[in-house]
Design a protein around this motif. Structure first.
Motif, mmCIF file in Angstrom:
data_model
loop_
_atom_site.group_PDB
_atom_site.id
_atom_site.type_symbol
_atom_site.label_atom_id
_atom_site.label_comp_id
_atom_site.label_asym_id
_atom_site.label_seq_id
_atom_site.Cartn_x
_atom_site.Cartn_y
_atom_site.Cartn_z
ATOM 1 N N ARG A 18 58.386 -95.041 18.795
ATOM 2 C CA ARG A 18 59.421 -96.003 19.181
ATOM 3 C C ARG A 18 60.738 -95.319 19.517
ATOM 4 N N MET A 19 60.950 -94.087 19.012
ATOM 5 C CA MET A 19 62.160 -93.372 19.424
ATOM 6 C C MET A 19 61.890 -92.447 20.608
ATOM 7 N N GLY A 20 60.715 -92.597 21.202
ATOM 8 C CA GLY A 20 60.455 -91.925 22.472
ATOM 9 C C GLY A 20 59.607 -90.677 22.400
ATOM 10 N N TYR A 21 59.134 -90.306 21.222
ATOM 11 C CA TYR A 21 58.289 -89.113 21.132
ATOM 12 C C TYR A 21 56.845 -89.491 21.463
ATOM 13 N N ASP B 48 55.980 -106.265 18.895
ATOM 14 C CA ASP B 48 55.405 -105.430 19.964
ATOM 15 C C ASP B 48 53.897 -105.261 19.800
ATOM 16 N N ARG C 116 69.321 -91.988 12.055
ATOM 17 C CA ARG C 116 68.353 -91.447 13.026
ATOM 18 C C ARG C 116 69.078 -90.981 14.287
ATOM 19 N N ARG D 271 69.273 -87.127 15.861
ATOM 20 C CA ARG D 271 68.068 -87.040 16.689
ATOM 21 C C ARG D 271 68.061 -85.813 17.593
#
Lengths: 475, 445
Positions: free
Chosen positions: A383-386, B399, B429, B433
């Protein structure tokens, strides 16, 4: 005796015996007696494993989705187990005659799950004063104790973990102490003795703890009362161990006078200084990990992993640089101050930074669902793009804990020649609806969800009327 | 602004924003939307809508939200000026409810001044009221609500004595007042807690329990005269504790009993029936063993269904199949967060429900156990628990399968407010990141 020409039979036997006795004293690992460090080194293992794999027929799982834990996913793949080892991973494998062939259609196959942080057996179920053997909380440094001497093999938690696909785990002393004692790696097999579960050849680890717990336990019992007191405590212990090691080294060299007195705690710490026993370090905060890396460098020992590493994501680059793994939960946080900054993306972020990341349970319920915990961590990362594949994420519960425990040569991936520690799941292991269907340890079917007779129960559970309704590992 | 719309399927009940039903073939409603209201009217389109109500599941359904309420649920809805959110066929559910957790009354468990989970007085206190402690600024609230949790039955934890305190229902939306219902039940601990030097035998617990309940009944029978000399016999319990037990002895609000052993559950079931109490079993490791009796008495069970180990001699029968067996027998089930309900793990409620399904519970029953069932158990079913017109607009767009461990909400509404999908955890986060980027320092990000 024909090979011993010219000697009477009793003479040959005497030579054999003498040779064995000599080997007993000289070969590290064979000497487990009460003699202490007389073989010019500190003894490696005093409670040797008596584990033997159960006999097994060859097994071929055909047509499953295979997650090898080497970043590979094989669709419609086969896994062959023979003589307790993995004998083939790929497609269109053929089994030898007499092999058991299992239809793997719709199934997934992974290596057995390894939980690097468990207190099963030392804090077993049921939990009460009589069974709580996890913390020797009598003084802040107890390097002399070993979790293997506390394990109760009848903990029903072992079989529940087996039903969750766990084939090996490290049992650690608790975290009350700065230095809590030695940990032990066990195979998740039913045994009346702890030695009968002991993972052959797995190194010992030393459990140490950062931060709040030692302060809380000893703050009003003579200290340490502060984090700086914790750090001074580790350093004082290792300084003493350096001196102890030097005393013995001098004695081994000169053999002058009587041998020094044996100190079991300092002996363990000396082995840590020799890097024969790595450290598994309970440490939540990033800044505390950095401090421990400096202490490690000062004394020359090795930290294999930081456990409960809630803030590993803040120092993932530092962990990578120093080749130290981070052992994390998927979503535990906030139960104490040093866990306040735990986030669900932790594992994915540490992994993304190129450091060694893994899941752990520290919990008799969590250990039953480490696949779900990895699924949560994987989904948080996505969900954070990884772009994290399940072929990659599976290593967080198999390959990486094996690496941090020093047993990656034997288990942790599906590769030829390794122990056949294998789980067949009834679907994608990263779904809440999926169960471990069959669990193999060294090639032997150790748990079968469809066969109550292949579902071990602890002695404790026998005759408990309630459990008769449900019973067994998959309760 | 005034709009008249047709609603052919659903009745609108109890909404302040809805007035004057009219029409014959279709029931017509005039919906009054205040143009100055802080909440825009929102129309969620093309959801796989689990109403958890009489309308069941709509494969391609819409949900109209305005004035904090659900206005309409159905297919092909439209509303002039509404903000449209396309759910693209993803699941839409009511907001979720956790039961028996200290959410809102703790920040860091081991930091004592942030932790109001249990009385430190080491004595019985039914008057220990969590409503006095609920903190709308708790960082745990955003952490839970961005994972779909919109309601909590916030209660004391096991307190080491018998009467642990009074629970409340809270919502997790925008403050400052999060309390939905005060005096939502009193927690009683009927299992011995054990521990060093503690003798807490079952007959001790029961004699204390009965005496206090007797005192409460006697006190309430002549409450007006309590303070008059000779108006009442001496009672061991404090007046405030007897006051707090009023709604319970009158059978209006639940007696929440923590019990694990089936013999304890049966015993308190008899007691509750004899005294006409509204009983809710919490914990209930062995409750499935007397499922039929519980079902016949309409006694619900709040359970952490992941617990399948004999943590003590009181729950030797705990099993992953517990919820499924209770549900099958007709017992109303609700779930506690993982690991006996700590507030920080409120978001694990979907995993608990998913595991119950994996062990035999019907999927829609498991969803009800974190929506409609707790709404009924805790007495807020008129305003929450299903996606039906007139209820508070607690709506979650997911989702993926909401009970699946890899799923998360893409949007959350609580009482009609679109919740910002951020928390202290998402900010941490985002700060860390990109470790490779050295400037600006993390503290400036």
């Amino acid at each position: 005796m024909n090979s011993m020409k010219g000697l009477p039979a009793w003479g040959a036997a005497a030579i054999v015996v003498a040779t064995l006795v000599l080997a007993w004293w000289l070969i590290p690992g064979l000497h487990h007696g009460d003699g202490g460090p007389v073989a010019d080194q500190f003894p490696a293992d005093d409670f040797p494993s008596t584990y033997h794999p159960r006999p097994s027929k060859p097994v071929l799982i055909k047509g499953a989705t295979i997650l090898t834990a080497t970043d590979k996913e094989i669709a419609n793949g086969d896994v062959l187990m023979q003589d307790g080892k993995i004998a083939g991973v790929g497609q269109n494998l053929t089994a030898s005659a007499g092999a058991i062939v299992i239809d793997g259609k719709g199934k997934f196959v992974t290596p057995g799950i390894i939980d690097i942080h468990s207190h099963l057996g030392v804090y077993p179920s049921p939990s009460n004063e009589a069974t709580s053997d996890g913390n020797e909380a009598t003084k802040p440094v107890t390097a002399e104790v070993r979790s293997e001497n506390s394990v109760w093999p009848q903990d029903p938690g072992f079989s529940r973990a087996l039903a969750g696909g766990v084939t090996a785990m490290e049992i650690l002393p608790g975290s009350a102490n700065l230095i809590g004692g030695r940990s032990v790696v066990l195979k998740n097999v039913w045994s009346t003795t702890t030695q009968g579960m002991k993972f052959p050849g797995a190194p010992y680890d030393l459990k140490m703890a950062c931060g709040e717990n030692p302060k809380r336990v000893y703050g009003d019992k003579g200290g340490p009362q502060t984090w700086m007191g914790d750090v001074a405590g580790y350093r004082a212990a290792f300084a003493k161990a350096q001196a102890y090691r030097a005393t013995w080294q001098k004695y081994w060299k000169t053999k002058a006078g009587d041998p020094p007195d044996r100190d079991l705690g300092l002996e363990t710490l000396a082995l840590v200084l020799d890097k024969k026993i790595p450290v598994q370090m309970h440490c939540y905060r990033g800044d505390q990990m950095a401090t421990m890396i400096d202490v490690m460098k000062e004394f020359g020992f090795r930290i294999a992993a930081f456990h409960h590493a809630a803030e590993a994501y803040k120092v993932a680059d530092l962990l990578k640089k120093n080749d130290i793994c981070a052992v994390m939960w998927a979503d535990w946080w906030g139960f104490k101050m040093e866990a306040y900054d735990g986030i669900p993306e932790n594992i994915a972020m540490v992994d993304h930074a190129g450091a060694c990341a893994m899941i752990h349970s520290d919990d008799p319920l969590g250990i039953q669902r480490l696949n779900q915990e990895v699924a949560k961590a994987m989904a948080s990362g996505r969900r954070m793009g990884y772009p994290i594949t399940r072929a990659h994420a599976v290593a967080w519960m198999t390959r990486n804990p094996a690496k941090a425990l020093g047993i990656l040569g034997q288990t942790g991936t599906l590769e030829n020649g390794k122990m056949a520690d294998v789980v067949m799941w009834d679907g994608d292991p990263f779904s809440v609806y999926t169960h471990a269907e069959k669990v193999f340890i060294d090639g032997a079917l150790t748990y079968d969800r469809d066969d109550p007779k292949n579902s071990p129960r602890s002695d404790f559970e026998l005759g408990q009327e309630d459990n008769a309704h449900t019973g067994g590992a998959g309760q | 602004m005034r709009y008249v719309i047709a609603a052919s399927v659903f009745a609108l009940v109890g909404s302040a924003a809805v007035a004057q039903p009219a029409g014959k073939q279709h029931m017509m409603y005039e919906i009054v939307v205040d143009a100055n209201a802080s909440q825009p009217t929102v129309l969620v389109k093309h959801g796989h809508v689990y109403t958890v109500g009489a309308a069941g599941t709509l494969a391609d359904g819409d949900v109209l939200i305005g004035g904090g309420k659900i206005l309409q649920v159905g297919a092909n809805l439209s509303f002039p000026g509404a903000k449209i959110i396309d759910a693209h066929g993803k699941p839409v559910t009511p907001g979720l409810m956790v039961s028996w957790t200290p959410l809102g009354i703790t920040e860091v468990d081991l930091v004592a001044e942030t932790n109001d989970e249990a009385s430190n007085q080491a004595q019985d206190s039914a008057a220990f009221d969590v409503a006095d402690a609920i903190n709308p600024s708790s960082t745990l609230i955003p952490v839970a609500r961005i994972r779909g949790v919109t309601r909590s039955l916030t209660a004391p934890v096991d307190c080491g004595s018998t009467f642990c305190g009074t629970a409340a229902v809270m919502h997790l939306g925008l403050g400052p007042d999060l309390i939905v219902k005060r005096q939502a039940g009193v927690l009683v601990e009927l299992e011995p807690t054990g521990g060093a030097g503690q003798k807490n035998a079952r007959p001790d617990i029961w004699s204390k329990f009965r005496e206090t309940m007797d005192d409460a009944r006697e006190y309430w029978a002549q409450r007006g005269g309590y303070h008059r000399p000779g108006g009442s016999r001496d009672q061991r319990s404090a007046r405030i504790d007897l006051d707090a037990l009023g709604p319970v002895i009158q059978g209006r609000e639940p007696l929440m009993v923590h019990a694990e052993r089936v013999s304890t559950i049966r015993q308190v079931l008899q007691y509750a029936q004899a005294n006409k109490l509204k009983l809710v079993i919490v914990g209930g490791g062995e409750a499935w063993e007397c499922a039929k009796e519980l079902a016949a008495a309409h006694v619900p069970v709040v359970i952490d269904n992941d617990i399948n180990l004999p943590a003590s001699f009181s729950d030797l029968g705990a099993t992953l199949k517990g919820a499924a067996r209770l549900d099958e027998a007709g017992v109303m089930v609700a779930f506690q967060p993982q690991n006996d309900g700590p507030a920080h793990y409120a978001r694990t409620i979907t995993q608990i429900a998913g595991n119950a399904v994996a062990n035999g519970m019907k999927w829609d029953h498991a969803l009800a156990a974190i929506t409609r069932n707790p709404a009924q158990i805790w007495g807020i079913a008129d305003s929450y628990g299903t996606l039906e017109p007139g209820k508070d607009a607690d709506v979650v767009i997911w989702d993926g399968d909401p009970l699946e461990v890899t799923s998360a909400p893409s949007a959350v509404f609580i009482k009609g407010d679109a919740i910002p999908m951020t928390s202290r955890q998402t900010e941490l986060r985002d700060r860390y990141r990109d470790l490779a980027k050295k400037i600006p320092p993390y503290g400036y990000r």
